[in-house]
Design a protein around this motif. Structure first.
Motif, mmCIF file in Angstrom:
data_model
loop_
_atom_site.group_PDB
_atom_site.id
_atom_site.type_symbol
_atom_site.label_atom_id
_atom_site.label_comp_id
_atom_site.label_asym_id
_atom_site.label_seq_id
_atom_site.Cartn_x
_atom_site.Cartn_y
_atom_site.Cartn_z
ATOM 1 N N VAL A 132 8.797 25.212 69.413
ATOM 2 C CA VAL A 132 9.191 26.422 70.141
ATOM 3 C C VAL A 132 9.487 27.565 69.179
ATOM 4 N N VAL A 133 10.245 27.296 68.129
ATOM 5 C CA VAL A 133 10.622 28.363 67.191
ATOM 6 C C VAL A 133 9.404 28.869 66.418
ATOM 7 N N ILE A 134 8.591 27.948 65.908
ATOM 8 C CA ILE A 134 7.399 28.363 65.162
ATOM 9 C C ILE A 134 6.387 29.009 66.105
ATOM 10 N N GLY A 135 6.295 28.488 67.327
ATOM 11 C CA GLY A 135 5.425 29.120 68.316
ATOM 12 C C GLY A 135 5.877 30.525 68.649
ATOM 13 N N THR A 136 7.189 30.749 68.683
ATOM 14 C CA THR A 136 7.723 32.086 68.918
ATOM 15 C C THR A 136 7.373 33.019 67.761
ATOM 16 N N ALA A 137 7.533 32.514 66.546
ATOM 17 C CA ALA A 137 7.160 33.306 65.369
ATOM 18 C C ALA A 137 5.679 33.675 65.430
ATOM 19 N N PHE A 138 4.854 32.705 65.802
ATOM 20 C CA PHE A 138 3.412 32.940 65.914
ATOM 21 C C PHE A 138 3.115 33.985 66.992
ATOM 22 N N THR A 152 -3.513 35.229 69.450
ATOM 23 C CA THR A 152 -2.495 34.243 69.828
ATOM 24 C C THR A 152 -2.983 33.219 70.847
ATOM 25 N N SER A 153 -4.208 33.384 71.348
ATOM 26 C CA SER A 153 -4.751 32.397 72.285
ATOM 27 C C SER A 153 -5.590 31.328 71.589
ATOM 28 N N ILE A 154 -5.704 31.378 70.273
ATOM 29 C CA ILE A 154 -6.495 30.375 69.538
ATOM 30 C C ILE A 154 -6.007 28.946 69.815
ATOM 31 N N PRO A 155 -4.688 28.675 69.822
ATOM 32 C CA PRO A 155 -4.251 27.307 70.159
ATOM 33 C C PRO A 155 -4.678 26.890 71.565
ATOM 34 N N LEU A 156 -4.711 27.826 72.497
ATOM 35 C CA LEU A 156 -5.160 27.515 73.853
ATOM 36 C C LEU A 156 -6.623 27.091 73.835
ATOM 37 N N LEU A 157 -7.436 27.794 73.068
ATOM 38 C CA LEU A 157 -8.846 27.427 72.950
ATOM 39 C C LEU A 157 -8.997 26.018 72.386
ATOM 40 N N ILE A 158 -8.244 25.709 71.334
ATOM 41 C CA ILE A 158 -8.331 24.381 70.719
ATOM 42 C C ILE A 158 -7.897 23.308 71.724
ATOM 43 N N PHE A 159 -6.862 23.617 72.512
ATOM 44 C CA PHE A 159 -6.423 22.687 73.557
ATOM 45 C C PHE A 159 -7.555 22.412 74.544
ATOM 46 N N ILE A 160 -8.222 23.460 75.005
ATOM 47 C CA ILE A 160 -9.318 23.302 75.969
ATOM 48 C C ILE A 160 -10.438 22.454 75.373
ATOM 49 N N LEU A 161 -10.779 22.716 74.119
ATOM 50 C CA LEU A 161 -11.852 21.961 73.460
ATOM 51 C C LEU A 161 -11.466 20.491 73.275
ATOM 52 N N ARG A 162 -10.217 20.249 72.927
ATOM 53 C CA ARG A 162 -9.744 18.863 72.790
ATOM 54 C C ARG A 162 -9.829 18.134 74.125
ATOM 55 N N ARG A 163 -9.392 18.782 75.188
ATOM 56 C CA ARG A 163 -9.457 18.158 76.512
ATOM 57 C C ARG A 163 -10.913 17.905 76.916
ATOM 58 N N LEU A 164 -11.769 18.876 76.633
ATOM 59 C CA LEU A 164 -13.186 18.729 76.955
ATOM 60 C C LEU A 164 -13.790 17.523 76.239
ATOM 61 N N TYR A 165 -13.321 17.297 75.024
ATOM 62 C CA TYR A 165 -13.856 16.194 74.210
ATOM 63 C C TYR A 165 -13.283 14.834 74.609
ATOM 64 N N PHE A 358 -8.486 34.089 61.417
ATOM 65 C CA PHE A 358 -8.068 32.776 61.911
ATOM 66 C C PHE A 358 -6.912 32.194 61.097
ATOM 67 N N ASN A 359 -6.695 32.753 59.912
ATOM 68 C CA ASN A 359 -5.564 32.282 59.101
ATOM 69 C C ASN A 359 -4.221 32.593 59.764
ATOM 70 N N SER A 360 -4.214 33.594 60.645
ATOM 71 C CA SER A 360 -2.965 33.941 61.333
ATOM 72 C C SER A 360 -2.421 32.756 62.109
ATOM 73 N N PHE A 361 -3.304 31.993 62.745
ATOM 74 C CA PHE A 361 -2.867 30.778 63.424
ATOM 75 C C PHE A 361 -2.681 29.628 62.444
ATOM 76 N N LEU A 362 -3.593 29.499 61.472
ATOM 77 C CA LEU A 362 -3.563 28.340 60.574
ATOM 78 C C LEU A 362 -2.297 28.287 59.732
ATOM 79 N N TRP A 363 -1.764 29.448 59.319
ATOM 80 C CA TRP A 363 -0.519 29.438 58.541
ATOM 81 C C TRP A 363 0.626 28.840 59.361
#
Length: 583
Positions: A132-138, A152-165, A358-363
């Motif tokens: 929650v705290v790191i997600g808030t910072a992000f 900030t929606s990059i994690p949502l995309l990864i979630f969708i792709l993981r579910r699809l897989y 994409f480094n904005s999410f990866l950090w």
């Protein structure tokens, strides 16, 4: 009282998040149009363009031109189907801007935690505090406002792709396939979409090798996501693929660095990021990451467990960050850029260095993995350290001065006025556009959509106020118009090598420049310049149909240019004094 203390102790991360979000909200609610909003690539660009689209009723229109840079096809402006853009169709610009700001934050928090919960399942509860705290910072990262949702929606995309897989059953896969198709309404193809599709293509190869079976769902996802981007950004693809019009992209000259300079640029991107994607990782995340990686890899080397150096998630994310930074540097290496443009000619002028975005999410993903590692020790001291690191990361994002940190600059400028009892040199949102002043001018002169230009300010100020402009700022207009505009400003370019290079080698700012290199369009409260002469080809400007020059600078060569001072205008609500010249 005891129950309250226990609640705070147990749910401290929720209280902290609520406090941080409340502070942000109350500042903007309190100051509204007296908030200090970033101008560069924001108020001087997108906000004004959205306002023009609304004034012209052109959001959903086809085959129409907008009165910017002499008249531009609606297709070169933002899609009407992107969520951020829709806000400007529904709301007034300032309300839309704040709504987009809030949505960016909430999307970051939600998607970061959604992905963490998907990856760790039942164990997510154990890591919820740092998630929650790191997600808030992000969510709070001060990135490019118009595409904040794309960041900030990059994690949502990864979630969708993981579910699809991973999900089984046609109905479930179809559901996540539909979500993937719709996802582009949060994204933007040129900034993120192209690279997402490239990363997905690499993922297909990796998963094929790892699982020894073809990942059909991810491959299908590439097709579905591509269709989504083409559907929701049809105007962009129409302009890119089906137009023979030669644009300024063809004459842009990118830097040509030596290999050593490329490494330096890549290192700068790695350490400091780039102003469009500033993620505040320098002071907390970077040192914590380096210390952790050195410690982890030293242990692997000591144990001679070399294979886990490559497999460790912390190292994998870190290597991905390095890769993105290297591509950022290689864009300015001419042989590499020429190779890409030769293989795919349509990519000439396309900035493939945006992998850095994409480094904005990866950090923040890296920071979470490190803090999770500390949690996994089950030692209270290390858990406390992880919490402190996460909290510091959030506070750094809130209070570090960065280009798009509107919260920081609003607080700073308002505090300065309170303490010093005088205004700062910068302009608030309301002052920058000065609607009351320009409404008054238009009323007094009986303005009837005559073509105009700005001097001493961004043309976006005129555009926002419903004035048709021959000048302006946009990344894709015709080369033919650029050549015509160059005739207008040639006298200034001949006197200023800096602006000559700036316009000829780049060109999206079709502005009237000063003749001595002064930045006469800087959004400053007081426009004090050394040279009060205007260096233009007045006949070339007349040939474009210009009638008015709105200037913050009183010109001392107006007579020589055949300009008539129509009036001097001011309003108590604005810091501007406008000298209106008629050709």
């Amino acid at each position: 009282m005891k129950k309250l203390k226990n609640s705070v102790k147990k749910l401290w991360y929720l209280y902290l998040t609520e406090i941080l979000l409340f502070i942000q909200a109350i500042v903007f609610i309190l100051y509204r149009d007296d908030s200090y909003i970033a101008v560069h690539d924001n108020l001087d660009l997108f906000v004004a363009h959205f306002k023009v689209m609304k004034l012209q009723n052109a959001f959903f229109a086809q085959d129409v031109t907008l009165p910017i840079v002499g008249g531009l096809d609606r297709d070169v402006f933002g899609s009407e189907f992107l969520l951020y853009n829709i806000l400007y169709y529904i709301l007034d610009p300032l309300k839309a801007y704040f709504a987009g700001y809030a949505l960016k934050i909430l999307t970051g928090i939600f998607s970061f935690n959604l992905l963490a919960k998907d990856i760790y399942g039942k164990d997510y509860a154990r890591y919820r505090a740092i998630a929650v705290v790191i997600g808030t910072a992000f969510g709070l990262i001060p990135v490019f406002p118009a595409y904040g949702l794309a960041f900030t929606s990059i994690p949502l995309l990864i979630f969708i792709l993981r579910r699809l897989y991973y999900v089984k059953g046609l109905k479930k896969k179809l559901f996540f396939g539909i979500l993937l198709f719709i996802y582009p309404v949060l994204s933007y193809f040129s900034y993120h979409g192209f690279f997402i599709l490239c990363y997905m293509s690499v993922a297909v190869i990796i998963l094929w090798i790892r699982d020894r079976r073809f990942p059909a769902s991810i491959f299908a996802g590439i097709l579905v996501l591509s269709a989504g981007y083409m559907t929701f950004e049809y105007r962009l693809f129409k302009a890119m693929l089906f137009s023979d019009t030669v644009t300024i992209r063809s004459s842009m000259i990118s830097a040509s660095l030596t290999p050593t300079e490329v490494i330096k640029l890549a290192l700068d991107g790695f350490v400091n990021s780039q102003f469009h994607c500033q993620d505040s990782h320098l002071y907390v995340i970077l040192p914590v990451s380096l210390i952790t990686i050195i410690f982890i890899d030293a242990r692997y080397i000591y144990k001679k467990d070399y294979i886990h150096i490559i497999k460790d998630p912390v190292n994998l994310v870190f290597m991905w960050i390095i890769f993105n930074s290297l591509i950022y540097g290689l864009y300015d290496y001419e042989p590499m850029r020429s190779l890409v443009e030769t293989i795919v000619p349509k990519l000439k002028g396309f900035q493939f260095d945006r992998t850095l975005y994409f480094n904005s999410f990866l950090w923040y993903a890296l920071l979470f993995l490190i803090c999770k590692r500390l949690y996994d020790t089950s030692l209270k001291t290390w858990v406390l350290i992880a919490n402190v690191i996460a909290v510091f990361a959030a506070f750094i994002v809130m209070f570090e001065p960065q280009v798009y940190n509107d919260f920081y600059y609003t607080c700073y400028n308002q505090a300065y006025k309170l303490v010093k009892n005088k205004e700062t040199s910068t302009l608030s949102f309301g002052e920058f556009y000065s609607e009351e002043l320009f409404d008054g001018i238009k009323s007094k002169i009986g303005y009837d959509n005559e073509w105009s230009v700005a001097y001493g300010m961004h043309p976006a100020v005129l555009e926002y106020n419903g004035i048709y402009t021959l000048d302006g700022y946009i990344g894709m207009y015709t080369q033919e118009y650029k050549d015509k505009w160059r005739e207008v400003i040639e006298p200034a370019l001949d006197r200023s090598p800096e602006f000559k290079s700036y316009f000829d080698e780049w060109g999206p700012r079709a502005y009237i420049f000063s003749g001595n290199g002064e930045n006469t369009y800087a959004p400053l409260r007081n426009m004090d310049v050394e040279d009060h002469s205007l260096y233009i080809n007045a006949d070339a400007l007349r040939a474009l149909g210009c009638r008015y020059i709105f200037s913050r600078i009183e010109l001392d060569n107006a007579d020589a240019l055949g300009l008539i001072l129509q009036g001097r205008y001011a309003d108590e609500s604005s810091p501007y004094v406008i000298f209106l010249y008629e050709l």
